[in-house]
Design a protein around this motif. Structure first.
Motif, short mmCIF file in Angstrom:
data_model
loop_
_atom_site.label_atom_id
_atom_site.label_comp_id
_atom_site.label_asym_id
_atom_site.label_seq_id
_atom_site.Cartn_x
_atom_site.Cartn_y
_atom_site.Cartn_z
N SER A 156 16.11 -1.79 -22.51
CA SER A 156 16.11 -0.66 -23.42
C SER A 156 16.31 0.67 -22.69
O SER A 156 17.08 1.51 -23.13
CB SER A 156 14.80 -0.63 -24.21
N ASN A 157 15.59 0.88 -21.58
CA ASN A 157 15.72 2.15 -20.88
C ASN A 157 15.62 1.90 -19.38
O ASN A 157 14.51 1.93 -18.83
CB ASN A 157 14.63 3.13 -21.34
N PRO A 158 16.71 1.64 -18.70
CA PRO A 158 16.63 1.39 -17.26
C PRO A 158 16.29 2.67 -16.52
O PRO A 158 16.84 3.73 -16.78
CB PRO A 158 18.04 0.90 -16.90
N GLU A 159 15.34 2.57 -15.62
CA GLU A 159 14.94 3.72 -14.82
C GLU A 159 15.21 3.43 -13.35
O GLU A 159 15.01 2.31 -12.90
CB GLU A 159 13.47 4.04 -15.04
N PRO A 160 15.67 4.43 -12.61
CA PRO A 160 15.96 4.19 -11.18
C PRO A 160 14.70 3.95 -10.38
O PRO A 160 13.65 4.54 -10.64
CB PRO A 160 16.65 5.47 -10.74
N LEU A 161 14.81 3.05 -9.43
CA LEU A 161 13.68 2.77 -8.55
C LEU A 161 13.64 3.79 -7.42
O LEU A 161 14.68 4.20 -6.91
CB LEU A 161 13.82 1.36 -7.95
N GLU A 162 12.44 4.18 -7.06
CA GLU A 162 12.32 5.11 -5.94
C GLU A 162 12.29 4.31 -4.65
O GLU A 162 11.46 3.42 -4.47
CB GLU A 162 11.04 5.93 -6.08
N VAL A 163 13.19 4.65 -3.77
CA VAL A 163 13.29 3.95 -2.50
C VAL A 163 12.52 4.73 -1.45
O VAL A 163 12.75 5.92 -1.25
CB VAL A 163 14.77 3.80 -2.07
N LYS A 164 11.59 4.04 -0.81
CA LYS A 164 10.80 4.68 0.23
C LYS A 164 11.54 4.52 1.56
O LYS A 164 11.80 3.41 2.00
CB LYS A 164 9.41 4.06 0.32
N SER A 165 11.88 5.62 2.18
CA SER A 165 12.58 5.55 3.46
C SER A 165 11.55 5.62 4.58
O SER A 165 10.65 6.46 4.57
CB SER A 165 13.59 6.68 3.60
N SER A 166 11.68 4.72 5.51
CA SER A 166 10.75 4.71 6.64
C SER A 166 11.45 5.32 7.86
O SER A 166 12.62 5.05 8.13
CB SER A 166 10.30 3.28 6.94
#
Length: 67
Positions: A35-45
């Motif tokens: 219904s509502n795709p939301e972007p995933l937050e990518v954690k940069s190390s």
């Protein structure tokens, strides 16, 4: 030699196209979409690498002095 009867080809082609259209509509309508795709937050190390703190120079073989 008998001739090929082509009078029913138009009806056959139209009915085939209509049937394919209806089948595709049914297939798409049964598919569930998000219904509502939301972007995933990518954690940069941050990786500590020894060359980040040093000044380095890469010499091209053509820029080296001639012997």
């Amino acid at each position: 030699m008998p001739q090929l009867d082509t009078s029913t080809w138009l009806i056959t082609i139209f009915s085939m196209i209509l049937t394919l259209f209806i089948m595709m509509q049914l297939k798409v309508s049964k598919h569930s979409f998000h219904s509502n795709p939301e972007p995933l937050e990518v954690k940069s190390s941050k990786h500590a690498t020894p060359w980040e703190t040093k000044w380095t120079k890469i010499y091209s073989p053509l820029s080296l002095p001639q012997r």
